[in-house]
Design a protein around this motif. Structure first.
Motif, short mmCIF file in Angstrom:
data_model
loop_
_atom_site.label_atom_id
_atom_site.label_comp_id
_atom_site.label_asym_id
_atom_site.label_seq_id
_atom_site.Cartn_x
_atom_site.Cartn_y
_atom_site.Cartn_z
N ARG A 89 1.79 -24.65 -7.65
CA ARG A 89 2.15 -24.28 -6.28
C ARG A 89 3.00 -25.37 -5.63
O ARG A 89 3.95 -25.08 -4.90
N ASP A 90 2.65 -26.63 -5.88
CA ASP A 90 3.46 -27.74 -5.36
C ASP A 90 4.87 -27.69 -5.94
O ASP A 90 5.86 -27.87 -5.22
N SER A 93 6.80 -24.93 -4.29
CA SER A 93 7.23 -25.31 -2.93
C SER A 93 8.46 -26.22 -2.99
O SER A 93 9.41 -26.03 -2.22
N GLU A 94 8.43 -27.17 -3.90
CA GLU A 94 9.58 -28.08 -4.05
C GLU A 94 10.83 -27.31 -4.47
O GLU A 94 11.92 -27.55 -3.95
N GLU A 97 12.23 -25.37 -1.52
CA GLU A 97 12.92 -26.27 -0.58
C GLU A 97 14.29 -26.66 -1.11
O GLU A 97 15.27 -26.70 -0.37
#
Length: 135
Positions: A89-90, A93-94, A97
């Motif tokens: 998930r991280d 997200s990156e 972005e």
């Protein structure tokens, strides 16, 4: 512009791939938990069938012991997958972005191009209007 288009397509592909990874890990966790719940039911059923719930009793069913071990392994695997899920998930997200940054750059460049075309058109209209007044 073309290289940025290719880069945006690549970033979108990466985002889609990371979404698939997150979805796959979530599905695996759900499946492991479902299987562990089924094993819990089977263990209870076996205990009720033989009338022994004490795991240390000498006559405790071998099947129930084996099912409990499999259940515990599944629960531990699900916990490990939860850690992987957080990392995935991280990463997602990156990636989102990063994609947004490139899309914003592309939008800004397109806006500049539109503004430049609008200004050129306005300059032509001003020139025509100036010639019309000069007559």
């Amino acid at each position: 512009m073309k290289s940025r288009d290719s880069l945006i397509r690549l970033k979108r592909f990466q985002v889609d791939e990371k979404r698939r990874q997150v979805t796959q890990i979530e599905a695996m966790i759900a499946e492991f938990n479902r299987m562990a719940d089924e094993l819990d039911d089977q263990i209870r059923s076996e205990q009720e069938r033989v009338g022994i719930t004490d795991v240390t009793h000498f006559a405790y069913p071998t099947y129930a012991k084996a099912a409990a071990t499999r259940r515990d392994n599944l629960r531990n695997s699900a916990l490990e997958l939860n850690e992987q899920l957080e990392r995935a998930r991280d990463d997602l997200s990156e990636a989102i972005e990063e994609l947004k940054k490139f899309e914003q750059l592309e939008e800004r460049d397109q806006q500049r191009e539109r503004d430049s075309l609008d200004q050129a058109e306005q300059d032509q209209l001003d020139e025509v209007a100036g010639r019309m007044r000069a007559r």
